[in-house]
Write an enzyme that holds these catalytic residues in place. Structure first.
Site, PDB file in Angstrom:
ATOM      1  N   SER A 140     -37.753  21.336 -23.351  1.00 53.58           N
ATOM      2  CA  SER A 140     -38.892  21.462 -24.260  1.00 53.58           C
ATOM      3  C   SER A 140     -39.178  20.105 -24.888  1.00 53.58           C
ATOM      4  O   SER A 140     -38.448  19.140 -24.653  1.00 53.58           O
ATOM      5  CB  SER A 140     -38.578  22.479 -25.360  1.00 53.58           C
ATOM      6  OG  SER A 140     -37.677  21.897 -26.277  1.00 53.58           O
ATOM      7  N   LYS A 141     -40.205  20.078 -25.699  1.00 59.57           N
ATOM      8  CA  LYS A 141     -40.630  18.823 -26.331  1.00 59.57           C
ATOM      9  C   LYS A 141     -39.512  18.136 -27.107  1.00 59.57           C
ATOM     10  O   LYS A 141     -39.538  16.931 -27.304  1.00 59.57           O
ATOM     11  CB  LYS A 141     -41.776  19.109 -27.313  1.00 59.57           C
ATOM     12  CG  LYS A 141     -43.138  19.024 -26.654  1.00 59.57           C
ATOM     13  CD  LYS A 141     -44.220  19.048 -27.704  1.00 59.57           C
ATOM     14  CE  LYS A 141     -45.576  19.122 -27.067  1.00 59.57           C
ATOM     15  NZ  LYS A 141     -46.595  19.642 -27.957  1.00 59.57           N
ATOM     16  N   ARG A 142     -38.554  18.932 -27.557  1.00 65.00           N
ATOM     17  CA  ARG A 142     -37.427  18.344 -28.291  1.00 65.00           C
ATOM     18  C   ARG A 142     -36.694  17.301 -27.459  1.00 65.00           C
ATOM     19  O   ARG A 142     -36.078  16.388 -27.970  1.00 65.00           O
ATOM     20  CB  ARG A 142     -36.410  19.438 -28.648  1.00 65.00           C
ATOM     21  CG  ARG A 142     -36.738  20.233 -29.874  1.00 65.00           C
ATOM     22  CD  ARG A 142     -35.615  21.212 -30.184  1.00 65.00           C
ATOM     23  NE  ARG A 142     -35.282  22.071 -29.047  1.00 65.00           N
ATOM     24  CZ  ARG A 142     -34.116  22.083 -28.441  1.00 65.00           C
ATOM     25  NH1 ARG A 142     -33.165  21.267 -28.824  1.00 65.00           N
ATOM     26  NH2 ARG A 142     -33.894  22.905 -27.424  1.00 65.00           N
ATOM     27  N   HIS A 143     -36.725  17.503 -26.117  1.00 62.52           N
ATOM     28  CA  HIS A 143     -35.963  16.611 -25.235  1.00 62.52           C
ATOM     29  C   HIS A 143     -36.715  15.335 -24.884  1.00 62.52           C
ATOM     30  O   HIS A 143     -36.131  14.377 -24.392  1.00 62.52           O
ATOM     31  CB  HIS A 143     -35.594  17.348 -23.952  1.00 62.52           C
ATOM     32  CG  HIS A 143     -34.742  18.552 -24.187  1.00 62.52           C
ATOM     33  ND1 HIS A 143     -35.234  19.835 -24.137  1.00 62.52           N
ATOM     34  CD2 HIS A 143     -33.437  18.665 -24.508  1.00 62.52           C
ATOM     35  CE1 HIS A 143     -34.260  20.687 -24.392  1.00 62.52           C
ATOM     36  NE2 HIS A 143     -33.159  20.011 -24.629  1.00 62.52           N
TER      37      HIS A 143
END
Ligand code: GLU
Length: 472
Positions: free
Chosen positions: A238-241
């Site tokens: 996800s965008k967190r990565h």
């Protein structure tokens, strides 16, 4: 033999995620490999979550990646007539039924089932009841009550589902809209899809879809479910990565061929080969070598693949893609040397087009300050004479001789005259011209920057050294 037909069927509720792009790529490769067709279908029936911006982002991403489709884009919202015709056909044949169970009843049923620790599912209360079509109702598919439905998956093998664990699922909501499993079934059948390749989050849906297809009298397509893509910490990517949308990768300066090459290796392999041209991918791809286990997205490896293509790709084409990245930095590339020469000189030092642009600003613009460490080390009083001699030699050089070979010769000559190692001349000159101690070979660097600017920057460096001497 029937022609292979695959499809990519995104729901336009966000950007084109790299996971979606990989599904599209595998479907594309499989179709191309078998001389078949690849179809794009936009699954936009969720009117609240689907947006035209997302449709555009998907189309833009597909175009940028070069995943050209032979048919479509088809929009499910334009096919409601077909869905209703099939729902009515299933109702007429007794393969589906109207259900008027009120929400309260369904909630109670669910609570009872949860309390008894059984999987919540509709209990078939309205089956065979012949509910009046004028009453508020949904339409449910009559799922077989017993036996197994086996998904014969090309990645996972045979995956059995017990029919008694599958619901009589709703195929038309009370507002009259058809649901996902119904629309997919109708489209896959009527678009003559032979091979469905999609994420394994759909495996459970596949069992339901096979039941509907068989009831409707259609042969199900073959299925291949791709394992998930995880972030490095093991959770779903996800965008967190980091970047996850195809367009974000483009904007960060990745090449489409590099992203495709990285994605094809994510869950698929051919020996230990890492670099594949698109033609090689088409020739070598097969579903049998897709991993069963999830794969994790490795940003460093993507950067490595990207650098490979920056260095070994066609410099003219890369130059064309580099141009907007220079534009972003306020640089008009037409004011500098031929852009392909910049690419050739700088590619070994950059992992992305954005980095390549950033390390090339010195070619177009004077830098504000010297890199402090580089200036301290190389712009010292001992560098004054080599720089003065270089200035004199370069000033003499005619513009048509301002070529790497001649420039190299000049540096060599000054080093020989002063009986210095070449680096003692080239490094001060590099810091003078670039502002820091790293750049392509000094000859190429001087060539790219151009005579007038080189002379001006040598003067600036001499002033700098002078000021330093005065302070000492
Ligand atoms: N529209 C579905 C999704 O975006 C995919 C459906 C399918 O491939 O069957 O998840």
């Amino acid at each position: 033999m029937t022609t292979v037909r695959t499809r990519f069927a995104p729901s336009p509720t966000g950007f084109l995620h790299v996971g979606g792009a990989r599904t599209a790529l595998f479907s594309y490769l499989f179709a191309r490999k078998h001389g078949g067709q690849f179809i794009l279908r936009i699954e936009d029936t969720d009117l609240e979550r689907s947006t035209p911006e997302s449709v555009n982002a998907i189309l833009e991403g597909m175009t940028w990646l070069g995943l050209d489709y032979d048919e479509g884009p088809f929009y499910q919202t334009q096919r409601f007539d077909r869905y209703h015709a099939v729902i009515d056909e299933l109702l007429d044949k007794g393969l589906a039924y109207r259900c008027s169970c009120p929400k309260e009843r369904l909630e109670k049923l669910r609570e009872r089932q949860m309390a008894a620790k059984v999987k919540p599912r509709y209990d078939g209360h309205c089956r065979g009841k012949n509910i009046d079509p004028n009453e508020p109702h949904v339409v449910r598919f009559s799922n077989p009550v017993e036996g197994l439905v086996v998904v014969d998956d090309r990645v996972r093998g045979k995956v059995p589902f017990n029919n008694n664990e599958l619901d009589d699922l709703i195929i038309r909501r009370s507002d009259g809209s058809p649901t996902y499993n119904l629309t997919v079934v109708v489209d896959d059948a009527e678009m003559n899809i032979t091979d469905v390749i999609r994420g394994d989050d759909h495996l459970g849906n596949t069992a339901r879809q096979i039941n509907i297809l068989r009831a409707w009298g259609k042969e199900p397509p073959r299925y291949a479910h791709l394992p998930m893509i995880l972030g490095e910490d093991g959770s779903r990517l996800s965008k967190r990565h980091g970047a996850v949308s195809v367009i974000a990768f483009r904007d960060q300066g990745y090449l489409p061929e590099a992203l495709l090459n990285y994605l094809v290796r994510l869950g698929w392999s051919h020996g230990d080969q890492e670099i594949f041209s698109i033609d090689e991918m088409i020739a070598l791809f097969d579903l049998g070598s897709v991993n069963k286990a999830a794969s994790s997205f490795d940003y460093d490896k993507l950067a490595w693949v990207n650098q490979h293509y920056l260095q070994h790709g066609d410099a003219k084409r890369i130059a064309h893609l580099l141009s907007p990245h220079l534009g972003h930095l306020g640089i008009d590339p037409s004011t500098g040397p031929e852009l392909a020469a910049v690419v050739e000189a700088q590619a070994p030092r950059a992992k992305t087009l954005r980095e390549l642009a950033e390390i090339s600003t010195f070619i177009y613009q004077d830098f504000d300050d010297y890199d402090a460490a580089a200036a301290k080390k190389h712009l010292r009083p001992v560098a004054r004479e080599p720089l003065e001699r270089m200035r004199a030699a370069l000033e003499m050089l005619a513009l048509e001789d301002w070529q790497p070979e001649m420039l190299h010769h000049q540096v060599d000559q000054v080093a020989a005259e002063l009986d210095l190692a070449m680096g003692k001349v080239a490094q001060p000159l590099r810091v003078a011209v670039v502002g820091r101690a790293a750049s392509p070979g000094i000859d190429v660097t001087l060539h790219l920057v151009g005579k007038e600017t080189v002379l001006r920057r040598i003067d600036r460096a001499l002033d700098f050294i002078h000021a330093r001497e005065a302070q000492a």
